[in-house]
Motif scaffolding. Structure first.
Motif, PDB file in Angstrom:
ATOM      1  N   SER A 119      82.965  52.811   3.367  1.00 35.87           N
ATOM      2  CA  SER A 119      81.819  52.097   3.914  1.00 35.87           C
ATOM      3  C   SER A 119      80.934  53.074   4.677  1.00 35.87           C
ATOM      4  O   SER A 119      81.318  53.539   5.746  1.00 35.87           O
ATOM      5  CB  SER A 119      82.306  50.990   4.847  1.00 35.87           C
ATOM      6  OG  SER A 119      81.220  50.323   5.450  1.00 35.87           O
ATOM      7  N   GLY A 120      79.741  53.353   4.118  1.00 33.61           N
ATOM      8  CA  GLY A 120      78.784  54.226   4.773  1.00 33.61           C
ATOM      9  C   GLY A 120      79.395  55.542   5.170  1.00 33.61           C
ATOM     10  O   GLY A 120      80.124  56.162   4.405  1.00 33.61           O
TER      11      GLY A 120
ATOM     12  N   THR B 292      74.886  47.953   1.161  1.00 27.75           N
ATOM     13  CA  THR B 292      75.415  47.236   2.306  1.00 27.75           C
ATOM     14  C   THR B 292      76.681  47.958   2.750  1.00 27.75           C
ATOM     15  O   THR B 292      77.323  48.634   1.942  1.00 27.75           O
ATOM     16  CB  THR B 292      75.748  45.775   1.955  1.00 27.75           C
ATOM     17  OG1 THR B 292      76.420  45.173   3.068  1.00 27.75           O
ATOM     18  CG2 THR B 292      76.659  45.707   0.756  1.00 27.75           C
ATOM     19  N   LEU B 293      77.040  47.790   3.986  1.00 26.36           N
ATOM     20  CA  LEU B 293      78.241  48.448   4.484  1.00 26.36           C
ATOM     21  C   LEU B 293      79.503  47.650   4.176  1.00 26.36           C
ATOM     22  O   LEU B 293      80.608  48.131   4.404  1.00 26.36           O
ATOM     23  CB  LEU B 293      78.123  48.689   5.988  1.00 26.36           C
ATOM     24  CG  LEU B 293      77.006  49.649   6.399  1.00 26.36           C
ATOM     25  CD1 LEU B 293      76.981  49.811   7.911  1.00 26.36           C
ATOM     26  CD2 LEU B 293      77.188  51.000   5.724  1.00 26.36           C
ATOM     27  N   LEU B 294      79.335  46.437   3.644  1.00 27.98           N
ATOM     28  CA  LEU B 294      80.492  45.617   3.305  1.00 27.98           C
ATOM     29  C   LEU B 294      81.075  46.101   1.981  1.00 27.98           C
ATOM     30  O   LEU B 294      80.398  46.089   0.952  1.00 27.98           O
ATOM     31  CB  LEU B 294      80.097  44.149   3.193  1.00 27.98           C
ATOM     32  CG  LEU B 294      81.206  43.185   2.766  1.00 27.98           C
ATOM     33  CD1 LEU B 294      82.320  43.167   3.815  1.00 27.98           C
ATOM     34  CD2 LEU B 294      80.655  41.789   2.550  1.00 27.98           C
ATOM     35  N   VAL B 295      82.310  46.506   1.986  1.00 26.53           N
ATOM     36  CA  VAL B 295      82.949  47.011   0.771  1.00 26.53           C
ATOM     37  C   VAL B 295      83.468  45.843  -0.066  1.00 26.53           C
ATOM     38  O   VAL B 295      84.190  44.983   0.431  1.00 26.53           O
ATOM     39  CB  VAL B 295      84.096  47.969   1.118  1.00 26.53           C
ATOM     40  CG1 VAL B 295      84.894  48.314  -0.138  1.00 26.53           C
ATOM     41  CG2 VAL B 295      83.547  49.247   1.748  1.00 26.53           C
TER      42      VAL B 295
ATOM     43  N   TYR C 102      74.945  52.604   2.981  1.00 23.14           N
ATOM     44  CA  TYR C 102      75.524  52.217   1.708  1.00 23.14           C
ATOM     45  C   TYR C 102      77.044  52.242   1.774  1.00 23.14           C
ATOM     46  O   TYR C 102      77.639  52.977   2.552  1.00 23.14           O
ATOM     47  CB  TYR C 102      75.085  53.191   0.604  1.00 23.14           C
ATOM     48  CG  TYR C 102      73.753  52.870  -0.008  1.00 23.14           C
ATOM     49  CD1 TYR C 102      72.584  53.057   0.691  1.00 23.14           C
ATOM     50  CD2 TYR C 102      73.671  52.388  -1.312  1.00 23.14           C
ATOM     51  CE1 TYR C 102      71.355  52.768   0.124  1.00 23.14           C
ATOM     52  CE2 TYR C 102      72.450  52.109  -1.896  1.00 23.14           C
ATOM     53  CZ  TYR C 102      71.299  52.301  -1.175  1.00 23.14           C
ATOM     54  OH  TYR C 102      70.100  52.015  -1.743  1.00 23.14           O
ATOM     55  N   SER C 103      77.643  51.445   0.923  1.00 24.04           N
ATOM     56  CA  SER C 103      79.052  51.627   0.630  1.00 24.04           C
ATOM     57  C   SER C 103      79.150  52.242  -0.766  1.00 24.04           C
ATOM     58  O   SER C 103      78.354  51.925  -1.646  1.00 24.04           O
ATOM     59  CB  SER C 103      79.828  50.319   0.701  1.00 24.04           C
ATOM     60  OG  SER C 103      79.277  49.346  -0.150  1.00 24.04           O
TER      61      SER C 103
ATOM     62  N   ARG D 237      86.279  54.159   7.330  1.00 22.56           N
ATOM     63  CA  ARG D 237      86.979  53.073   6.653  1.00 22.56           C
ATOM     64  C   ARG D 237      87.028  53.333   5.147  1.00 22.56           C
ATOM     65  O   ARG D 237      85.987  53.468   4.499  1.00 22.56           O
ATOM     66  CB  ARG D 237      86.281  51.739   6.939  1.00 22.56           C
ATOM     67  CG  ARG D 237      86.520  51.214   8.345  1.00 22.56           C
ATOM     68  CD  ARG D 237      85.731  49.968   8.606  1.00 22.56           C
ATOM     69  NE  ARG D 237      84.298  50.245   8.665  1.00 22.56           N
ATOM     70  CZ  ARG D 237      83.379  49.320   8.827  1.00 22.56           C
ATOM     71  NH1 ARG D 237      83.724  48.047   8.904  1.00 22.56           N
ATOM     72  NH2 ARG D 237      82.107  49.642   8.885  1.00 22.56           N
ATOM     73  N   THR D 238      88.220  53.416   4.630  1.00 18.04           N
ATOM     74  CA  THR D 238      88.412  53.653   3.202  1.00 18.04           C
ATOM     75  C   THR D 238      89.351  52.608   2.630  1.00 18.04           C
ATOM     76  O   THR D 238      90.175  52.030   3.355  1.00 18.04           O
ATOM     77  CB  THR D 238      88.969  55.056   2.939  1.00 18.04           C
ATOM     78  OG1 THR D 238      90.198  55.216   3.663  1.00 18.04           O
ATOM     79  CG2 THR D 238      87.987  56.134   3.384  1.00 18.04           C
ATOM     80  N   TYR D 239      89.226  52.395   1.346  1.00 19.72           N
ATOM     81  CA  TYR D 239      89.998  51.369   0.663  1.00 19.72           C
ATOM     82  C   TYR D 239      90.475  51.939  -0.668  1.00 19.72           C
ATOM     83  O   TYR D 239      89.728  52.673  -1.329  1.00 19.72           O
ATOM     84  CB  TYR D 239      89.127  50.125   0.416  1.00 19.72           C
ATOM     85  CG  TYR D 239      88.443  49.611   1.662  1.00 19.72           C
ATOM     86  CD1 TYR D 239      87.269  50.183   2.122  1.00 19.72           C
ATOM     87  CD2 TYR D 239      88.994  48.558   2.392  1.00 19.72           C
ATOM     88  CE1 TYR D 239      86.651  49.732   3.276  1.00 19.72           C
ATOM     89  CE2 TYR D 239      88.380  48.088   3.544  1.00 19.72           C
ATOM     90  CZ  TYR D 239      87.198  48.680   3.978  1.00 19.72           C
ATOM     91  OH  TYR D 239      86.595  48.232   5.122  1.00 19.72           O
TER      92      TYR D 239
ATOM     93  N   SER E 130      81.396  55.823   7.724  1.00 22.19           N
ATOM     94  CA  SER E 130      82.524  55.528   8.605  1.00 22.19           C
ATOM     95  C   SER E 130      83.817  56.074   8.020  1.00 22.19           C
ATOM     96  O   SER E 130      83.855  56.562   6.886  1.00 22.19           O
ATOM     97  CB  SER E 130      82.663  54.025   8.800  1.00 22.19           C
ATOM     98  OG  SER E 130      83.197  53.442   7.638  1.00 22.19           O
TER      99      SER E 130
END
Length: 124
Positions: free
Chosen positions: A52-53, A101-104, A32-33, A57-59, A55
């Motif tokens: 994202s999941g 989904t892993l797409l943010v 999940y995101s 990666r943060t936004y 990972s």
């Protein structure tokens, strides 16, 4: 079915800090995101932060970048939002959201699972 429960909101003075928590049940952290949004009275719901999941990666939105940090504890299926240097304009109801989904995506319509929201009030 994923369920989200937020906690940690409250009243704080400008310059102070709060940490919001979002406990997720029934999901696998890696698939999940997760995102935080907020909505102030009379305004549209706006993106704050996402990851994202599991990972790194943060936004972040420009308005909170450098002050807020999103993180997760996968063992607890919990996502956090650490909010530092709070400003009165950060006052809003904060919502946790999940997307399978892993797409943010930073638009609220892309998320189909929401928590109940937690109020954050920053006094000047």
């Amino acid at each position: 079915q994923v369920q989200l429960v937020e906690s940690g909101g409250g009243l704080v003075q400008a310059g102070g800090s709060l940490r919001l928590s979002c406990a997720a049940s029934g999901r696998t952290a890696t698939s999940y995101s997760m995102a935080w949004f907020r909505q102030a009275p009379g305004k549209e719901r706006e993106f704050v932060a996402a990851m994202s999941g599991s990972s790194s990666r943060t936004y972040y939105s420009d308005s909170v970048k450098g002050r807020f940090t999103i993180s997760s504890d996968n063992a607890k299926n919990t996502v956090y939002l650490q909010m530092n240097s709070l400003k009165p304009e950060d006052t809003a109801v904060y919502y946790c959201a999940a997307r399978a989904t892993l797409l943010v995506i930073t638009t609220p319509n892309a998320y189909n699972t929401w928590g109940q929201g937690t109020q954050v009030t920053v006094s000047s």
